[in-house]
Design a protein around this motif. Structure first.
Motif, short mmCIF file in Angstrom:
data_model
loop_
_atom_site.label_atom_id
_atom_site.label_comp_id
_atom_site.label_asym_id
_atom_site.label_seq_id
_atom_site.Cartn_x
_atom_site.Cartn_y
_atom_site.Cartn_z
N ILE A 95 79.02 38.88 -38.44
CA ILE A 95 80.35 38.29 -38.57
C ILE A 95 80.32 37.14 -39.58
O ILE A 95 81.19 37.03 -40.45
N ALA A 96 79.30 36.27 -39.46
CA ALA A 96 79.17 35.15 -40.40
C ALA A 96 78.98 35.65 -41.83
O ALA A 96 79.58 35.12 -42.77
N ALA A 97 78.16 36.69 -42.00
CA ALA A 97 77.94 37.24 -43.35
C ALA A 97 79.23 37.84 -43.91
O ALA A 97 79.51 37.69 -45.10
N LEU A 98 80.01 38.48 -43.05
CA LEU A 98 81.28 39.06 -43.51
C LEU A 98 82.25 37.96 -43.95
O LEU A 98 82.93 38.11 -44.97
N ILE A 99 82.27 36.85 -43.22
CA ILE A 99 83.16 35.75 -43.60
C ILE A 99 82.74 35.18 -44.95
O ILE A 99 83.59 34.94 -45.83
N TYR A 100 81.45 34.97 -45.16
CA TYR A 100 80.99 34.46 -46.46
C TYR A 100 81.23 35.47 -47.57
O TYR A 100 81.49 35.08 -48.71
N VAL A 102 83.76 37.56 -47.78
CA VAL A 102 85.19 37.49 -48.12
C VAL A 102 85.48 36.21 -48.91
O VAL A 102 86.26 36.22 -49.87
N LYS A 103 84.84 35.10 -48.52
CA LYS A 103 85.02 33.86 -49.29
C LYS A 103 84.50 34.01 -50.71
O LYS A 103 85.11 33.50 -51.66
N THR A 104 83.38 34.70 -50.88
CA THR A 104 82.84 34.94 -52.22
C THR A 104 83.82 35.75 -53.05
O THR A 104 84.06 35.44 -54.22
N ARG A 105 84.38 36.77 -52.44
CA ARG A 105 85.34 37.61 -53.16
C ARG A 105 86.56 36.80 -53.60
O ARG A 105 87.05 36.95 -54.72
N LYS A 106 87.04 35.90 -52.71
CA LYS A 106 88.21 35.08 -53.04
C LYS A 106 87.88 34.10 -54.17
O LYS A 106 88.67 33.91 -55.09
N CYS A 107 86.69 33.48 -54.11
CA CYS A 107 86.30 32.54 -55.17
C CYS A 107 86.08 33.27 -56.50
O CYS A 107 86.38 32.72 -57.55
N ARG A 118 77.59 29.68 -54.04
CA ARG A 118 77.19 29.18 -52.72
C ARG A 118 77.50 30.20 -51.63
O ARG A 118 76.65 30.49 -50.78
N ASN A 119 78.72 30.72 -51.65
CA ASN A 119 79.11 31.68 -50.62
C ASN A 119 78.31 32.97 -50.73
O ASN A 119 77.96 33.58 -49.72
N SER A 120 78.01 33.40 -51.96
CA SER A 120 77.23 34.61 -52.15
C SER A 120 75.82 34.44 -51.61
O SER A 120 75.28 35.33 -50.95
N LEU A 121 75.22 33.27 -51.86
CA LEU A 121 73.87 33.00 -51.35
C LEU A 121 73.86 32.96 -49.82
O LEU A 121 72.95 33.51 -49.19
N MET A 122 74.88 32.35 -49.22
CA MET A 122 74.95 32.29 -47.76
C MET A 122 75.17 33.69 -47.17
O MET A 122 74.58 34.03 -46.14
N ALA A 123 75.99 34.50 -47.81
CA ALA A 123 76.20 35.86 -47.33
C ALA A 123 74.90 36.66 -47.41
O ALA A 123 74.57 37.41 -46.48
#
Length: 159
Positions: A95-100, A102-107, A118-123
């Protein structure tokens, strides 16, 4: 004997009593002067991530079409891997990876390169941890299940 209340008497009430001549005039305590108008409101965008605001060019917001390929910075979002780890490996980390993701896609869509990285690395980290935990649990479960089946078949006597 019946006690009755005293008779009603009207009094002349002409207002407040006259001021006492011996008192000193009351002076209100000195207060600082209030400004005539409050300072103008200037919104601060320091705390808001840039990927939520979008790029601005001299007051104009540039809009990106989601259907156009090649818009944004192109950081990997690992969305497919996030969905796989969500369904097959470790649900909370998935779930956490999916949220990151989606954030990467938005950024990526809004052109915020730093936040997308940052979001891509966290995902990616969340996906790898989820995949590792899922594989470890699978490697523990299969030999344990085989062991239990073997032990059950040894204890069971067939007629």
């Amino acid at each position: 004997m019946e006690d009755s209340p005293p008779a009603y008497q009207e009094k002349d009430v002409a207002g407040p009593p006259p001021p006492d001549t011996a008192t000193v005039d009351f002076q209100p305590p000195p207060y600082p002067a209030y400004p005539s108008q409050p300072p103008p409101y200037t919104p601060s965008q320091d705390n808001v991530p840039k990927c939520l605001i979008g790029p601005r060019i001299q007051g104009y917001v540039t809009l990106h079409n989601e259907s156009e390929p090649g818009t944004g910075t192109g950081e990997p979002d690992y969305l497919g891997l996030s969905i796989f780890t969500l369904l097959c490996c470790c649900l909370p980390l998935g779930i956490a990876a999916l949220i990151y993701s989606v954030k990467t896609r938005k950024c990526n869509k809004y052109g915020d390169t730093l936040e997308a990285q940052r979001n891509s690395l966290m995902a990616k980290k969340m996906n790898m941890w989820s995949l590792g935990i899922g594989l470890c649990l699978l490697l523990i479960y299969i030999p344990l299940k085989v062991y239990l089946l073997v032990m059950q078949s040894r204890n069971h006597s067939y007629p």
